[in-house]
Design a protein around this motif. Structure first.
Motif, PDB file in Angstrom:
ATOM      1  N   LYS A   1       0.832  -1.209   0.000  1.00  0.00           N
ATOM      2  CA  LYS A   1       0.000   0.000   0.000  1.00  0.00           C
ATOM      3  C   LYS A   1       0.867   1.260   0.000  1.00  0.00           C
ATOM      4  O   LYS A   1       0.608   2.227  -0.741  1.00  0.00           O
ATOM      5  CB  LYS A   1      -0.900  -0.016   1.227  1.00  0.00           C
TER       6      LYS A   1
ATOM      7  N   ASP B   1       1.127   4.091  -3.022  1.00  0.00           N
ATOM      8  CA  ASP B   1       0.833   5.509  -2.783  1.00  0.00           C
ATOM      9  C   ASP B   1       1.980   6.392  -3.259  1.00  0.00           C
ATOM     10  O   ASP B   1       1.758   7.482  -3.812  1.00  0.00           O
ATOM     11  CB  ASP B   1       0.572   5.750  -1.296  1.00  0.00           C
TER      12      ASP B   1
ATOM     13  N   ASP C   1       1.978   6.417  -7.258  1.00  0.00           N
ATOM     14  CA  ASP C   1       0.728   6.745  -7.944  1.00  0.00           C
ATOM     15  C   ASP C   1       0.115   5.531  -8.655  1.00  0.00           C
ATOM     16  O   ASP C   1      -0.318   5.617  -9.805  1.00  0.00           O
ATOM     17  CB  ASP C   1       0.972   7.889  -8.951  1.00  0.00           C
TER      18      ASP C   1
END
Length: 301
Positions: A260, A264, A267
């Motif tokens: 995760k 992030d 992108d």
């Protein structure tokens, strides 16, 4: 029959019994010596059998039971020999017949208990799992707490104690998660249709390879699996050393957080479930187009 005749008959019987007892004294002494000899033989056999069985199984109950059975068998043989020396062969035959009948009746009455008992012995000897191993048997996952003669006791991750009959454990497939000392984690996820799949694959592998506690000797595997409803789904696989359940849960949790965070920073989107609604008779038209068309038709009317 008067009193004197009765007294005479009793006296003769007692005299006959006394004479028979005196005649049997040598045989009785030999029979007692045989019993003593077999008692010492049984003790020696139990001692060496215990040492040998401890090399095969660590279950003290099984070892003690085997020692007791061997001891009783040897002493029983001594008793039968002693009875033969005392010319009580008929008694020996009656005992054997009675034991056979009783054994047959008990076998039918307690066949389930006997099956669990034998299964417990086989599990102890073959040793497919030990105390502290994590197994999945008959739908129950947990840590083995005890293996006795009737059931296998496991403790689930939620803390419940489960008693599984040894027959069910022995006759049905079960999984031993700690036997090999390692376990593979299969983590499934998905990326958006608009993302670069090569980039997503590279970022995912880097995130997993940077984790602590994974087996660096085995490659991390990444495979795309399917075109999902809102994402392209994949599975990433990696190995960890495994002794307890937290050894599996912790690296899986760390892997989820690492993926995760990496997505992030780069992108890459893990999409939410998306449902596309088609409007119009044929479908494939946008809602505003359908509304405008209907508005134009109303104006003409």
């Amino acid at each position: 029959m008067n009193l004197e005749e009765g007294y005479s008959i009793i006296t003769e019987k007692l005299q006959d019994w006394l004479n028979s007892a005196i005649e049997m004294l040598p045989n009785l002494a030999v029979a007692i010596l045989v019993l003593i000899l077999f008692y010492f033989i049984a003790s020696i056999i139990k001692k060496y059998a215990g040492k040998l069985l401890h090399k095969v199984t660590t279950n003290k109950t099984i070892v003690g039971l085997a020692q007791t059975v061997l001891g009783v068998a040897v002493i029983g043989a001594g008793v039968f020999i002693a009875l033969g020396i005392l010319n009580l062969d008929g008694t020996v035959t009656s005992l054997l017949a009675g034991a056979g009948i009783i054994g047959l009746a008990l076998g039918f009455a307690f066949q389930d208990i006997a099956a669990n008992f034998i299964s417990g012995i086989l599990l102890s000897v073959r040793h497919p799992f030990g105390i502290g191993d994590i197994i999945d048997s008959n739908g129950y996952l947990g840590t083995v707490q005890k293996l006795n003669l009737r059931n296998t006791v496991i403790k689930t991750p939620q803390g419940q104690i489960v008693y599984i009959p040894n027959k069910e454990v022995y006759e049905n497939p079960f999984m031993n998660y700690t036997k090999n000392g390692e376990r593979r984690i299969d983590l499934q996820c998905g990326v958006s249709y608009g993302d670069d799949l090569e980039k997503a694959r590279k970022i995912t592998l880097e995130a997993i390879n940077n984790l602590e506690g994974i087996d660096k000797d085995k490659d991390v595997e990444f495979f795309y699996e399917e075109f999902g409803g809102s994402s392209i789904n994949y599975v990433v696989r990696f190995w960890v050393d495994f002794r307890t359940l937290p050894d599996f849960w912790a690296p899986r949790s760390e892997a989820i957080m690492a993926i995760k965070k990496a997505y992030d920073e780069n992108d890459i989107m893990i999409p939410f479930p998306i449902r596309t609604l088609d409007f119009g008779i044929r479908g494939g038209e946008k809602l505003n187009t359908v509304l405008k068309s209907n508005s134009d038709l109303s104006s003409e009317d």
